[in-house]
Design an enzyme around this catalytic site. Structure first.
Site, PDB file in Angstrom:
ATOM      1  N   GLN A  84       0.809  -1.212   0.000  1.00 40.59           N
ATOM      2  CA  GLN A  84       0.000   0.000   0.000  1.00 40.59           C
ATOM      3  C   GLN A  84       0.853   1.277   0.000  1.00 40.59           C
ATOM      4  OE1 GLN A  84      -3.057  -1.529   3.261  1.00 40.59           O
ATOM      5  NE2 GLN A  84      -3.776   0.326   2.282  1.00 40.59           N
ATOM      6  N   HIS A  85       0.193   2.358  -0.401  1.00 37.49           N
ATOM      7  CA  HIS A  85       0.642   3.750  -0.187  1.00 37.49           C
ATOM      8  C   HIS A  85       1.776   4.238  -1.097  1.00 37.49           C
ATOM      9  CE1 HIS A  85      -1.783   3.320   3.341  1.00 37.49           C
ATOM     10  NE2 HIS A  85      -0.891   2.633   4.026  1.00 37.49           N
ATOM     11  N   ASP A 245      -2.343  -4.949  -0.218  1.00 33.82           N
ATOM     12  CA  ASP A 245      -1.994  -6.246   0.367  1.00 33.82           C
ATOM     13  C   ASP A 245      -2.799  -6.562   1.620  1.00 33.82           C
ATOM     14  OD1 ASP A 245      -0.672  -4.289   1.869  1.00 33.82           O
ATOM     15  OD2 ASP A 245       1.314  -5.183   1.653  1.00 33.82           O
TER      16      ASP A 245
END
Length: 495
Positions: A84-85, A245
């Site tokens: 992520q991110h 994820d």
């Protein structure tokens, strides 16, 4: 007998790619192909070249197909779950302009603090996005890029998350899902859309962003001819929107509207996370109020320092990771990469409570305790975000599902049992992110709710969950670690 149909679930994590070749009907894991990533950076910097992810995806798929012995013609769908991110910026031809800034890159901590202030404080962010910006979030990284690498920011034609980048390479479609989008801090979990006011604050145009599909299992396109050639798969197979994820692990566990709701999960990996699927929209400034991949919500707390930090302490001490004992009077907060929960992005590790009789094994045990305490401390807040009372005996007795690489480690499991006082379930499948992605791929290829698909697979699978009864909670260690963290955060940890 009809020919076997399979799907491929891809787990593109911080350190590697895994491609799970999965039987569409039974969920049997036929093979898992693997390929490594490269992470660079010193101090607070953590970067990867997105092209490395693509090459790793191709290599992992090839390895998985070879190991499974399945004909590529049997593959009907593919989906990617990604870390992520991370901030991926592309030029007009869809090529990365620079290495991606990863979730654990903490250089944007000043930008995070500025963004929180500019909108009017943590509560204002929680009301709109469900999440207060910290250095991990994509919005802070975009602000950092504009201030520190303005040439590439100006040249950016498209902004993607890691899984979005790979999905677009597979299908040609600029698409994401609500789950991963909710980790950007420019997507509103209140409205289910990008927030125009936040995009203005960040200097982003919606034309630079991918379309948000209804769920992670929505079919957003078909495998292009060029991607098919690179992967050795048939062109035209279904490509799902995919997800982050953590959301994919939730699907793999059967968490969601068609499965388990309000049941906590603790993931022990590079990061430590605690999360649950819920129909209640989370609104706590202490948590990340994410959306899930299936239309529910996924309140989550994440720490930066988990298995890698403890392994580093073991290496420094010259010990095997399981050569440890409880820490005794020693307290070790292994915040080697700064910390996200609590929000101490510039922090470093802290060791206190040494005595003449303190052993190396106790120091390693203290590192386990510090890392486990940090993520377990958020569990009660998580339950409250789901609309539950943590003190309710029924809620307190719900088992904690333990996943991630650490769930396979004896010391991790025993430390979590001792500090949580909860019964544990260790799922039999060790590839839950990839399995969740496979369920998303099956949803895109044949229809059906991805959580329902994963639940059916788990019910008929050939793996057995390990159930562990609760231990009496070690309140003495819990209170000792908590006291040190509370007293040391500002003056000693560099927060």
């Amino acid at each position: 007998m009809p020919p076997r149909s399979v799907v491929i679930g891809v787990d593109s994590s911080t350190q590697s790619t895994k491609a799970a070749v999965t039987d569409t009907e039974t969920g049997e894991l036929l093979a898992v192909g693997r390929a490594p990533h490269v992470v660079t950076g010193e101090g607070g910097a953590r970067e990867s070249d997105p092209e490395v992810w693509w090459r790793a995806l191709c290599d992992a798929v090839a390895a998985g197909l070879k190991e499974s012995g399945v004909s590529p013609s049997a593959v009907t769908g593919i989906a990617v779950a990604g870390q992520q991110h991370g901030l991926v910026v592309l030029d007009r031809s869809g090529r990365p302009l620079r290495p991606a800034l990863l979730w654990n890159d903490t250089r944007s901590a000043p930008q995070a603090a500025a963004l929180v202030a500019e909108l009017g404080g943590p509560e204002a962010w929680t009301a709109r996005t469900g999440t207060v910006p910290v250095a991990s979030m994509t919005a802070t990284k975009w602000r950092w890029l504009r201030e520190n690498d303005p040439a590439n920011a100006e040249a950016t034609a498209a902004v993607r998350l890691p899984h979005d980048f790979l999905t677009e390479r597979l299908s040609g479609a600029a698409a994401t899902d609500p789950g991963d989008a909710s980790g950007t801090c420019w997507y509103s979990t209140a409205t289910g859309t990008y927030d125009p006011g936040l995009l203005d604050l960040l200097g982003l145009d919606t034309a630079m962003l991918p379309e948000v599909a209804a769920t992670g299992g929505t079919r957003v396109g078909s495998l292009t001819a060029s991607a098919a050639e690179a992967l050795g798969l048939p062109a035209g197979i279904a490509v799902a929107a995919g997800t982050g994820d953590n959301m994919s692990a939730g699907v793999g566990l059967g968490l969601g509207g068609a499965g388990l709701l309000d049941h906590p999960v603790l993931s022990l990996g590079t990061s430590g996370t605690v999360f649950a699927a819920s129909r209640t929209r989370p609104a706590s400034t202490a948590l990340s109020g994410f959306a899930a991949a299936d239309g529910t919500y996924l309140p989550l707390a994440c720490t930066l320092n988990c298995t890698l930090a403890v392994d580093k302490v073991a290496t420094l001490l010259g010990l095997h990771r399981d050569d440890s004992t409880p820490g005794g009077e020693a307290v070790l907060l292994p915040y080697l990469d700064g910390e996200r929960t609590p929000d101490l992005p510039t922090s470093s590790g802290l060791l206190t409570g040494l005595r003449h009789d303190t052993t190396p094994q106790q120091l390693l045990g203290a590192a386990y305790e510090g890392a486990a305490f940090t993520v377990l401390r958020a569990l009660d807040e998580l339950l409250r975000a789901c609309g539950l009372d943590p003190a309710d005996p029924e809620v307190a007795g719900r088992p904690l599902r333990l996943i991630g690489g650490g769930a396979q480690g004896r010391t991790w499991v025993e430390t979590v049992r001792r500090l949580s006082g909860r019964p544990l379930i260790v799922p039999g499948s060790g590839e839950l992110v990839a399995l969740g992605a496979a369920a998303l791929a099956a949803s895109a290829a044949g229809g059906g709710d991805p959580v329902a698909i994963a639940t059916r697979w788990n019910a008929g699978g050939d793996t057995t969950d390990t159930e562990l009864p609760p231990l009496e909670r070690d309140t003495e260690t819990w209170e000792r670690v908590g006291s040190v963290l509370g007293r040391a955060a500002e003056p000693l940890l560099g927060g």
